[in-house]
Design an enzyme around this catalytic site. Sequence first.
Site, PDB file in Angstrom:
ATOM      1  N   GLY A 264       0.804  -1.297  -0.101  1.00 18.84           N
ATOM      2  CA  GLY A 264       0.154  -0.024  -0.241  1.00 18.84           C
ATOM      3  C   GLY A 264       0.783   1.250  -0.174  1.00 18.84           C
ATOM      4  O   GLY A 264       0.180   2.356   0.179  1.00 18.84           O
ATOM      5  N   TYR A 350     -10.733   5.228 -11.041  1.00 25.05           N
ATOM      6  CA  TYR A 350     -10.610   6.029  -9.523  1.00 25.05           C
ATOM      7  C   TYR A 350     -10.232   7.339  -9.587  1.00 25.05           C
ATOM      8  O   TYR A 350     -10.041   7.853  -8.591  1.00 25.05           O
ATOM      9  CB  TYR A 350      -9.278   5.590  -8.702  1.00 25.05           C
ATOM     10  CG  TYR A 350      -9.117   3.843  -9.020  1.00 25.05           C
ATOM     11  CD1 TYR A 350      -9.781   3.012  -8.289  1.00 25.05           C
ATOM     12  CD2 TYR A 350      -7.863   3.522  -9.726  1.00 25.05           C
ATOM     13  CE1 TYR A 350      -9.530   1.599  -8.420  1.00 25.05           C
ATOM     14  CE2 TYR A 350      -7.634   1.930  -9.507  1.00 25.05           C
ATOM     15  CZ  TYR A 350      -8.530   1.242  -8.988  1.00 25.05           C
ATOM     16  OH  TYR A 350      -8.191  -0.209  -9.039  1.00 25.05           O
ATOM     17  N   CYS A 377     -14.731   3.517 -26.838  1.00 24.54           N
ATOM     18  CA  CYS A 377     -16.077   4.370 -27.096  1.00 24.54           C
ATOM     19  C   CYS A 377     -16.756   4.566 -25.556  1.00 24.54           C
ATOM     20  O   CYS A 377     -17.720   4.209 -25.168  1.00 24.54           O
ATOM     21  CB  CYS A 377     -16.844   3.348 -27.675  1.00 24.54           C
ATOM     22  SG  CYS A 377     -15.903   2.688 -29.305  1.00 24.54           S
ATOM     23  N   GLU A 378     -16.152   5.430 -24.990  1.00 22.38           N
ATOM     24  CA  GLU A 378     -16.690   6.020 -23.916  1.00 22.38           C
ATOM     25  C   GLU A 378     -16.340   7.301 -23.424  1.00 22.38           C
ATOM     26  O   GLU A 378     -14.892   7.593 -23.529  1.00 22.38           O
ATOM     27  CB  GLU A 378     -16.297   4.938 -22.456  1.00 22.38           C
ATOM     28  CG  GLU A 378     -16.684   3.578 -22.585  1.00 22.38           C
ATOM     29  CD  GLU A 378     -16.806   2.997 -21.268  1.00 22.38           C
ATOM     30  OE1 GLU A 378     -16.815   3.505 -20.184  1.00 22.38           O
ATOM     31  OE2 GLU A 378     -16.877   1.777 -21.421  1.00 22.38           O
TER      32      GLU A 378
HETATM   33  N1  LLP Z   1      -0.875  -7.185  -0.678  1.00 18.08           N
HETATM   34  C1  LLP Z   1      -2.145  -7.431  -0.697  1.00 18.08           C
HETATM   35  C2  LLP Z   1      -2.739  -8.067   0.170  1.00 18.08           C
HETATM   36  C3  LLP Z   1      -2.666  -6.608  -1.484  1.00 18.08           C
HETATM   37  O1  LLP Z   1      -4.087  -6.818  -1.651  1.00 18.08           O
HETATM   38  C4  LLP Z   1      -2.224  -5.548  -2.268  1.00 18.08           C
HETATM   39  C5  LLP Z   1      -2.745  -4.900  -3.392  1.00 18.08           C
HETATM   40  C6  LLP Z   1      -0.788  -5.384  -2.232  1.00 18.08           C
HETATM   41  C7  LLP Z   1      -0.235  -6.257  -1.190  1.00 18.08           C
HETATM   42  C8  LLP Z   1       0.133  -4.356  -2.978  1.00 18.08           C
HETATM   43  O2  LLP Z   1      -0.474  -3.147  -2.878  1.00 18.08           O
HETATM   44  P1  LLP Z   1       0.405  -1.771  -3.243  1.00 18.08           P
HETATM   45  O3  LLP Z   1       1.723  -1.834  -2.648  1.00 18.08           O
HETATM   46  O4  LLP Z   1       0.556  -2.174  -4.667  1.00 18.08           O
HETATM   47  O5  LLP Z   1      -0.407  -0.576  -3.183  1.00 18.08           O
HETATM   48  N2  LLP Z   1      -5.729  -0.982  -8.888  1.00 18.08           N
HETATM   49  C9  LLP Z   1      -5.390  -0.392  -7.554  1.00 18.08           C
HETATM   50  C10 LLP Z   1      -4.546  -0.796  -6.428  1.00 18.08           C
HETATM   51  C11 LLP Z   1      -5.219  -2.299  -5.983  1.00 18.08           C
HETATM   52  C12 LLP Z   1      -4.379  -2.771  -4.892  1.00 18.08           C
HETATM   53  C13 LLP Z   1      -5.076  -4.228  -4.398  1.00 18.08           C
HETATM   54  N3  LLP Z   1      -4.142  -4.828  -3.382  1.00 18.08           N
HETATM   55  C14 LLP Z   1      -4.700   0.916  -8.168  1.00 18.08           C
HETATM   56  O6  LLP Z   1      -4.461   1.103  -9.009  1.00 18.08           O
HETATM   57  O7  LLP Z   1      -4.746   2.126  -7.470  1.00 18.08           O
END
Ligand code: LLP
Length: 450
Positions: A264, A350, A377-378
């Site tokens: 995150g 988002y 197409c949006e």
């Molecule tokens: N660990 C778990 C259990 C997760 O579900 C995720 C991301 C991560 C680690 C890695 O998170 P990161 O460090 O990449 O933030 N598509 C969204 C982000 C979805 C994240 C889902 N889970 C976006 O583009 O902002």
Amino acid sequence: MTTLSDLPELSPVRSAPRPLGSPWPASARPGRDGDLTLGGVSLREAAERFGTPLYVLDEDEVRRRARAYRRALPHADVLYAAKAFLCTAMAEWIAAEGLGLDVCSAGELSLAAAAGFPPERILLHGNAKTPEELRLARRLRVGRIVIDNLAEVPRLAALTAADTPQRVLVRVLPGVAAGHHSAVRTGVDGQKFGFSIAAGEAAEVIRRILAQPGLRLTGLHCHLGSQITDTAPYLTALDRLVDLLALIRDRHGVELPELDLGGGHGVRYLPDDPELAPERFAAEITTRLAARCAENGLAVPKLTIEPGRAIAAPAAVAVYRVLSVKHTADGHAFAAVDGGMSDNPRPALYGSAYTVRLLGRPGTAPTRPFDVVGRHCEAGDILARNTPLPTDLRPGDLLTTPTAGAYHLSMSSTYNLTGRPPVATVHAGHLRLLIRRETLTDLHTREVGH
Ligand code: LLP
């Protein structure tokens, strides 16, 4: 004695181009005639060679970021979250840098295995793993599996034997809301992931796991959300997880040796965005972990973290070609490019903002705000809103956006039956293709009926 007039005339020093700076990869430099180089490679030439849209990934940036985490947390397990972006080369770099891998599907798991990623360093999680995924994980001997629902306890136990137990963690909900969008906030009750600590669900699943001789419960897992730029939510979650460790000790007489705080960590998309640096995260978390454990009379568990975006996002840029420029009667200017929500769904999903830069010719004209839009197409297929670009922007121009390495291609689609873009990588002045462009033939090969 040498006087000044005796010295040979010096030719003017040509200073090396200065780095563009964040959010661009550290190796990004202005090139000749409006070009931009990455890892010493011209992006204009990369676009000519492989066509557009194109993603260019800087190997050194990935490795540098992976290394920064290892250095900041030398005693922790750092697992790269494959969902941000995975390909064979990425798995190899991550393995070589000594990180583990967090996977959430048979697809990610099998690609990592095929790339030779050490299985004991892999962790599988997911709110709904299929029986086949659990079987594959066992067959490949993955190090850890995160239990996320009650059905998984007997399902996984049935695949194990007491003499070859599976190390498992339990995903819990610390009741902390964090992340850039409600769709990615996963640390609170009332959504599909994990077990509530507050409602006692976590205590119940732990009781059931401990009753299974084939499952070896080694710790707790949580993932709060994504694009978090502050340490406060992690510190609160950490307190609640350590308190749960103490409760487990008191109730069951076991001290779990691992604590996984998920991923995150936020990165910069716009130059003034805040980011969560690994060093700050590491310093604050390790201090707090030691203190909270001491208060509870617990040995300090081994920490695991799962950064995805913070390793991959800043390491890639996307390159598009402008197909049309439209100035509307109400004063809007649209630059339509040859990609869009099929390769980067993040703005549409988002409302995410991006930096955009003209590439390949000097942008000498004054700028004005443009909406950079895709070809799908949006009306919501907008890659960047109100971004400053030269007023003389025209079809044929190239545009590039940084911070394109995470959650673009891993969430890409073939919407409107367009093929997904290729991925090239740069390293030490060399450019090579990692993933080729998806062709119309690729798109048609799954058609087996009529
Ligand atoms: N660990 C778990 C259990 C997760 O579900 C995720 C991301 C991560 C680690 C890695 O998170 P990161 O460090 O990449 O933030 N598509 C969204 C982000 C979805 C994240 C889902 N889970 C976006 O583009 O902002």
